[in-house]
Design a protein around this motif. Structure first.
Motif, PDB file in Angstrom:
ATOM      1  N   GLU A 111       0.829  -1.205   0.000  1.00 22.69           N
ATOM      2  CA  GLU A 111       0.000   0.000   0.000  1.00 22.69           C
ATOM      3  C   GLU A 111       0.865   1.256   0.000  1.00 22.69           C
ATOM      4  OE1 GLU A 111      -3.237   0.051  -0.262  1.00 22.69           O
ATOM      5  OE2 GLU A 111      -3.585  -2.101  -0.018  1.00 22.69           O
ATOM      6  N   ARG A 112       0.422   2.245  -0.779  1.00 25.90           N
ATOM      7  CA  ARG A 112       1.055   3.561  -0.713  1.00 25.90           C
ATOM      8  C   ARG A 112       0.900   4.125   0.693  1.00 25.90           C
ATOM      9  NH1 ARG A 112      -1.424   8.789  -0.807  1.00 25.90           N
ATOM     10  NH2 ARG A 112      -0.074  10.441  -1.637  1.00 25.90           N
ATOM     11  N   VAL A 113       1.963   4.700   1.212  1.00 26.01           N
ATOM     12  CA  VAL A 113       1.894   5.324   2.524  1.00 26.01           C
ATOM     13  C   VAL A 113       2.010   6.829   2.365  1.00 26.01           C
ATOM     14  CG1 VAL A 113       2.776   3.332   3.778  1.00 26.01           C
ATOM     15  CG2 VAL A 113       4.374   5.051   2.917  1.00 26.01           C
ATOM     16  N   LEU A 114       1.395   7.552   3.269  1.00 29.57           N
ATOM     17  CA  LEU A 114       1.447   9.013   3.279  1.00 29.57           C
ATOM     18  C   LEU A 114       2.085   9.455   4.588  1.00 29.57           C
ATOM     19  CD1 LEU A 114       0.726  11.691   1.947  1.00 29.57           C
ATOM     20  CD2 LEU A 114      -1.520  11.557   3.025  1.00 29.57           C
ATOM     21  N   PHE A 115       3.241  10.077   4.465  1.00 35.36           N
ATOM     22  CA  PHE A 115       3.968  10.515   5.659  1.00 35.36           C
ATOM     23  C   PHE A 115       3.335  11.786   6.218  1.00 35.36           C
ATOM     24  CE2 PHE A 115       7.641   8.374   3.394  1.00 35.36           C
ATOM     25  CZ  PHE A 115       7.631   7.258   4.217  1.00 35.36           C
ATOM     26  N   ARG A 116       2.911  11.704   7.462  1.00 37.57           N
ATOM     27  CA  ARG A 116       2.485  12.868   8.229  1.00 37.57           C
ATOM     28  C   ARG A 116       3.569  13.072   9.285  1.00 37.57           C
ATOM     29  NH1 ARG A 116      -1.935   9.526   7.038  1.00 37.57           N
ATOM     30  NH2 ARG A 116      -3.759  10.612   6.180  1.00 37.57           N
ATOM     31  N   GLY A 117       4.701  13.594   8.834  1.00 38.69           N
ATOM     32  CA  GLY A 117       5.917  13.426   9.606  1.00 38.69           C
ATOM     33  C   GLY A 117       6.487  14.691  10.206  1.00 38.69           C
ATOM     34  N   VAL A 118       7.511  14.471  11.044  1.00 35.81           N
ATOM     35  CA  VAL A 118       8.304  15.551  11.625  1.00 35.81           C
ATOM     36  C   VAL A 118       9.770  15.168  11.572  1.00 35.81           C
ATOM     37  CG1 VAL A 118       6.528  16.446  13.183  1.00 35.81           C
ATOM     38  CG2 VAL A 118       8.048  14.618  13.969  1.00 35.81           C
TER      39      VAL A 118
END
Length: 970
Positions: free
Chosen positions: A293-300
C-alpha cells in the motif's frame, strides 16, 4: 597536535559495527558520576591521565551521559550552516577544548564465565575521543552520534579497573557534523561493559517480510554463529534461525498497527530477546509502498533535545516525544540529522512510527565556499563516509520501524555519497535509500526536496516538474515517488499553508507527504526563560533560528502542532446537504477503534448530544450518514462530530480525540440595525452634547454611554469604564516568518514605515445623530496613507456602535500586516470570554484547529510564549467577547465577526523584546479588534504567504458594538 585529530581515518582499534541488542549476558553500566577536567586546548591538557594511579582528586565531577557545556564547562554555541572554525579540512584550531574523564569500576571474579570476552561500548561521544583501560590505549573514534566498541578482554581484570577517556570538541570529524544545532561536547550517551560469553552472538540480521497478497510472513535471521530461533506465538520453537520460515498468516507491522511478535535467539553462550515485525517496503509503480500500500507521511524532523540536558535524553523524554507525536496524528519521523538513541527506535517499533533513519553526516558549511574541498567528493574522506553509514545501518537494521535509510543531510553531491548508497543496497536491499541534496536522484530511490513551494509540489505531483538536461536521468527521477523531507518551517508563529500542502499530498499519489521542520525548539533553560544563539557570547551565531519546533523547549505543544494535528487527522468529517460524510484517511486500518459522538451547541452552549453508528469503513473508504435528528434552536448553532479512541491504547487513553468536524446548523440572526440614520452632515458643535468651556479647554463630547475627546474624537469612556478608545492599527510585531523570505515582509513593512504611523484628524462631524471622525493615517517620509472614518452611533439597547471604513491612498504595493482597531483597557481587566473560534490562536492560513464555540481564558492564558516574542494570541471569527475584571468590563459584539487579541503589552513592546522575560505587564490591557491579519506562511525557511491569505491593501469596513459590563455584585 595529536595527529588523529586531523587525519582522515574515522577511528582505530575499534570492533566492526554490529546490531544493537541486549541479552542475558552480564553487563556493567558505567553511567553515573565521572571525574572530569576541561582544558582549553590539547596542548594544555594534563599528561598521564591514563595511568590508573593518576591523582584526579583535584578534579570535579560530571555525570555521564551529559554534555559538558550544559554543566557550566565552557559555553554552548549555535550555528545553522557556518562552521565555527576556519574551513581548511581536515585541520581544526589549536583552541580545541579537551575534556578528560576518569572513573573506577569493579569487576567481580569470574564475571562473564569461562572463556568470556569483554567489550566496552560507547553509544555516543561528541566529537572525537581516545579511551584507555587500566593504562592501555584502546583506540580512538569519530562519529559523534554513532556507537563505538572496543575489545578489552586482555586489559580487564577482576576487582578495580580504571577507565580514562579524552574527548575533544573539534576533530576532522567535525567537518562531517555541521548539523543545524548547538555545538556541544562530551560523553552524552550510555557507556557499558559487555560480557561476550563463548559462543555468544556477535551480530544478527532479522529478515521478516510480509506478502500482502496472501497474508503470509517469511522469517529468516542471519547470525554470526549458529543459533536457534523461537517465536512461540507463530509455532516456531527452537528452529534453525538462518533457515527461511514461511508462516501462512501473520499480522503485519505498520505504524498504524505496530504488531510485534516476541521471539528469542539462543546460542551456546547467550539468549537474545527479539521483537519481530513483519513488513515489506518497496518502490514500485512510481510509489513508495509498505505491505503493498502507498503510505502518506504525516511526519516531523526530530533532533534529540532537552532544555537542560541538551542531546543527552532519558528514556522518559524519548517516550514523551513519541506519545506527543502519536496524540497529534504524526505517523513518521526523520531522525535529523543522525541516528537517534537506540531506545528511541525500540519505542518507535513498539508504539508505531515510520522512521527515516539518517546517517550522522552534514557538510553544509562548504556552501559558503562554493563547495570547494567538500568531503563528499574527496576520496580521502571515503572511509569516513562509509564508516558512518555502516555504523548506522548495522546498529539499526533490525527495527521494523526503519523503512528508509538516509545518507545524511545537505552535504552536496559526490562519489562518497554514491558509494554509501551502493554499500547500503548490497547490505540491505530491502529498504529504499533517501538523500535530499541529490536533486538528480541518481543514487536514491525517492525524489526528495526541502521547502518546495505549493506550486512546485503540484507540478511534481503531476510529474510535470522542470526537466533535467540528461533525458535518462530525467526519466529516472520522474518515475520516483516524491517526499518533502523538510517543509513548513515551524519557527515561531506558524507555519502557515499546511492545509494547502496536505491537499496536494492527498490529490497526487506521487506526493507521499513530508516532514515538518522540526519537532522541538532547541531553547536552553536559563532562569525563567529559554536562551538561543548569541545568548552565550558566540562570535558567530544564527540567533533564534534554533527555536523552530512544533513543541516549545519544555515540550508544551505550540499552536503549530495543534494545527498540524487537525490538518493531518486520519479521519475527515464533512457535510454535504443533509448528509455527514466520514472519510477514512488511514493507510491500513479501519475505523473500528474509534467511536463517534456528536454535540449540538447553540451560541456555544451544548443543547443536545448523541453518538453516530458507522458501518465498517476500511482504509481509504468514505460513507455518508444522515444528520442526526436535532432539536430546534433560535441562535447560531453548530453540530460537532468527534472521533475518539474507543479503548485505551499504549499511546493515549480511551476518549482521546483523533479527529473532529463541524457543521453549521443555523446561522447567526441578522445583525441589528443602528437606532439612527447615518445620512446627512452637520457640524459637531450642533450635534453632540458637551460640557464646560469652549475651544481647547472645552469639555468632552458624549454620545449615549460614550465619552469622546473633543480634539481627537477618540473614545475615552463607556459609562463608568475609562479606556483609550479604538483607532486604526496596521502594525503587528513581526513573526519569525515575517522576518524571513526574499524579500522579508518585516523589511518591506518597515521600509514603508508601517511601524511608525501617525494619525491626523481631518474632521469631527455629526451625521443625523451619529458622531463621525475622519482621520488620515500615514507613515513619515512616504506619500501613502489610509483614510480612516469612524462612524459612531447608538445601536439596540443603547449600545455604542462603531463602523470603521478604511480607504488606502497612494501607490500601496505591500500588504497590510493587520487591519483593525487598537484600544487600551484598565489593567484590572483579567478575564476574557468569547464566542468564536478557539480555544487557541488562529490566523488566515493557520486556522483549521480552531473550532466555533464558547471559550474563556485569563489575559495571560491568551498569550503564546514563543521563545522569541512576536505577534501571537489572535482569536478568530469572534462573534462577541467580554473583557472583565473585579470592577466590571466591556462587551464587544461583531457585525458579524472580528478577530481579537488582548495582552498586557503593546505590539511595540513585543517588537522590541528579545526574550519572554523582556515582556513586563504595563498599566493597561491592550486590545486589538481586527478585520484581518496577513497570513503567516513559512518564509523563515520556505515559501511565503499564499496569495489567498495575503492582506492586500484595499478599502474595507469593520463594524463592532460596545457595551459596559457592570461590576459583579456581592
Amino acid at each position: 597536535m595529536t595527529s588523529y585529530l586531523t587525519g582522515f581515518a574515522p577511528g582505530a582499534g575499534r570492533r566492526e559495527p554490529r546490531a544493537g541488542f541486549t541479552s542475558d549476558a552480564p553487563r556493567i553500566e558505567l553511567n553515573g558520576p565521572w571525574r572530569f577536567h576541561l582544558s582549553p586546548s590539547v596542548a594544555e591538557a594534563p599528561t598521564g591521565v591514563a595511568d590508573p594511579e593518576f591523582d584526579d582528586s583535584g578534579w570535579g565531577e560530571l555525570p555521564v551521559p551529559s554534555l559538558w557545556q550544559m554543566h557550566g564547562h565552557g559555553s554552548p554555541a549555535y550555528t545553522n550552516v557556518d562552521y565555527p572554525f576556519p574551513i581548511e579540512p581536515p585541520f581544526v584550531p589549536d583552541e580545541n577544548p579537551t575534556g578528560d574523564y576518569r572513573r573506577d569500576f569493579e569487576v567481580p571474579e569470574g564475571w562473564g564465565g569461562d572463556g568470556a570476552a569483554a567489550v566496552l561500548r560507547f553509544d555516543g561521544v561528541d566529537s572525537c575521543f581516545t579511551a584507555w583501560l587500566n593504562g592501555h590505549e584502546l583506540g580512538f573514534s569519530t562519529g559523534s552520534r554513532l556507537p563505538t566498541e572496543f575489545e578489552v578482554t586482555e586489559y580487564l581484570r577482576p576487582g578495580r579497573n580504571v577507565l580514562a577517556v579524552r574527548v575533544h570538541q573539534w576533530s576532522a570529524g567535525s567537518y562531517l557534523e555541521d548539523q543545524d544545532m548547538w555545538w556541544l561536547s562530551g560523553i552524552f550517551r550510555d557507556v557499558t561493559l559487555l560480557a561476550r560469553p563463548a559462543g555468544a552472538l556477535d551480530d544478527f540480521f532479522v529478515h521478516a517480510g510480509y506478502d500482502a497478497a496472501t497474508g503470509a510472513g517469511t522469517l529468516r535471521v542471519e547470525t554470526s554463529v549458529p543459533a536457534r530461533l523461537t517465536v512461540a506465538e507463530l509455532g516456531l520453537v527452537d528452529v534453525p534461525a538462518d533457515a527461511t520460515h514461511t508462516i501462512a498468516a501473520v499480522r503485519p507491522w505498520t505504524a498504524e498497527t505496530p504488531r510485534l511478535y516476541q521471539a528469542e535467539l539462543s546460542t551456546a553462550g547467550e539468549r537474545v530477546p527479539l521483537r519481530i515485525g513483519f513488513r515489506t517496503v518497496t518502490v514500485e509503480d512510481g510509489l513508495l509502498k509498505v505491505n503493498g500500500e502507498r503510505v502518506l507521511f504525516r511526519g516531523v524532523n526530530r533532533h534529540e533535545w532537552h532544555p537542560e540536558h541538551g542531546r543527552a535524553l532519558s528514556e522518559e523524554t524519548m517516550r514523551e516525544d513519541i506519545l506527543l507525536m502519536k496524540r497529534h496524528n504524526i505517523n513518521a519521523v526523520r531522525t535529523s540529522h543522525y541516528p537517534p538513541h537506540q531506545r528511541f527506535l525500540e519505542l518507535c517499533d513498539e508504539l508505531g512510527l515510520w522512521v527515516v533513519d539518517e546517517c550522522d553526516l552534514e557538510t553544509h558549511g562548504f556552501l559558503f565556499v562554493d563547495w570547494r574541498d567538500n568531503p563528499s567528493d574527496d576520496p580521502r574522506w571515503r572511509e569516513a563516509y562509509l564508516d558512518r553509514m555502516r555504523r548506522t545501518v548495522e546498529r539499526d537494521k533490525n527495527h521494523p520501524s526503519v523503512i528508509m535509510w538516509s545518507l545524511g543531510n545537505e552535504s552536496g553531491t559526490g562519489r562518497n555519497l554514491e558509494e554509501m548508497a551502493a554499500w547500503t543496497r548490497r547490505r540491505d536491499p530491502d529498504r529504499p535509500i533517501h538523500y535530499e541534496h541529490d536533486w538528480d536522484s541518481r543514487y536514491v530511490d525517492v525524489y526528495s526536496r526541502m521547502y518546495a513551494s505549493h506550486e512546485e509540489v503540484d507540478a511534481i505531483g503531476r510529474r510535470a516538474e522542470e526537466p533535467l538536461e540528461d533525458a535518462g536521468a530525467d526519466a529516472h527521477r520522474r518515475a520516483l515517488p516524491f517526499v518533502l523531507c523538510e517543509y513548513a518551517h515551524a519557527m515561531g508563529n506558524g507555519p502557515g499553508g499546511l492545509t494547502e500542502y496536505q491537499r496536494l499530498f492527498e490529490t497526487h499519489p506521487r506526493c507521499q507527504g513530508g516532514f515538518v521542520w522540526e519537532w522541538i525548539d532547541h531553547g536552553i533553560r536559563r532562569g525563567d526563560h529559554f536562551a538561543y544563539g548569541g545568548d552565550f557570547g558566540e562570535e558567530l551565531h544564527d540567533g533564534n533560528f534554533v527555536t523552530d519546533g512544533l513543541v516549545f523547549p519544555d515540550r508544551t505543544p505550540s499552536p503549530g502542532l495543534v494545527e498540524y494535528k487537525k490538518v493531518i487527522e486520519p479521519v475527515r468529517i464533512t457535510a454535504e446537504a443533509d448528509l455527514l460524510r466520514v472519510t477514512n484517511l488511514y493507510d491500513f486500518r479501519d475505523l473500528s477503534h474509534l467511536s463517534f459522538g456528536w454535540t449540538l451547541e447553540e451560541e456555544g452552549v451544548v443543547v443536545a448530544d448523541g453518538t453516530l453508528e458507522l458501518p465498517e469503513l476500511p482504509a481509504g473508504a468514505s460513507t455518508e450518514l444522515p444528520v442526526p435528528r436535532l432539536p430546534e434552536t433560535t441562535g447560531e448553532s453548530w453540530l460537532t462530530v468527534r472521533a475518539v479512541l474507543a479503548e485505551d491504547t499504549p499511546w493515549a487513553p480511551a476518549g482521546h480525540e483523533v479527529a473532529w468536524g463541524q457543521v453549521a446548523v443555523r446561522p447567526a440572526p441578522g445583525a441589528a440595525s443602528p437606532a439612527t440614520s447615518t445620512t446627512g452632515s452637520t457640524p459637531v458643535s450642533t450635534s453632540v452634547s458637551t460640557s464646560g468651556g469652549t475651544g481647547a479647554a472645552a469639555g468632552p463630547v458624549t454620545l449615549g454611554p460614550g465619552t469622546f475627546d473633543r480634539l481627537t474624537g477618540r473614545l475615552t469612556a463607556i459609562g463608568g469604564l475609562a479606556l483609550d478608545g479604538p483607532r486604526l492599527d496596521l502594525w503587528r510585531a513581526p513573526t519569525d516568518n515575517d522576518r524571513g523570505g526574499f524579500p522579508a515582509m518585516e523589511k518591506v513593512w518597515r521600509g514603508v514605515g508601517l511601524d511608525r504611523l501617525r494619525h491626523r484628524v481631518i474632521g469631527i462631524d455629526r451625521e443625523d445623530g451619529s458622531l463621525v471622525v475622519r482621520t488620515r493615517v500615514a507613515p513619515a517620509a512616504r506619500d501613502i496613507g489610509v483614510l480612516a472614518t469612524y462612524r459612531w452611533s447608538l445601536g439596540a439597547g443603547d449600545r455604542l456602535r462603531l463602523t470603521l471604513e478604511v480607504e488606502p491612498q497612494g501607490p500601496w504595493q505591500v500588504p497590510f500586516p493587520r487591519l483593525g482597531l487598537r484600544m487600551a483597557l484598565p489593567a484590572w481587566i483579567d478575564r476574557v470570554r468569547w464566542f468564536g473560534r478557539g480555544p487557541g490562536e488562529a490566523y488566515a492560513d493557520s486556522r483549521q484547529a480552531a473550532r466555533v464555540g464558547r471559550f474563556e481564558a485569563s489575559v495571560e492564558e491568551l498569550q503564546t510564549p514563543y521563545v522569541f516574542p512576536q505577534e501571537n494570541g489572535n482569536r478568530a471569527d469572534v462573534r462577541w467577547a467580554t473583557l472583565t475584571g473585579p470592577r466590571g468590563g466591556l462587551r464587544v459584539t461583531g457585525e458579524p465577526v472580528f478577530d481579537l487579541t488582548a495582552r498586557r503589552w503593546t505590539s511595540e513592546d513585543l517588537d522590541a523584546a528579545a526574550h519572554t522575560v523582556d515582556l513586563v505587564p504595563g498599566d493597561a490591557v491592550h486590545v486589538n479588534l481586527d478585520l484581518a491579519q496577513h497570513g503567516l506562511g513559512t518564509a523563515s525557511c520556505g515559501p511565503g504567504v499564499l496569495p489567498e491569505h495575503a492582506l492586500t491593501a484595499r478599502a474595507a469596513t469593520l463594524t463592532v458594538t460596545f457595551a459596559e459590563v457592570a461590576a459583579p455584585t456581592e
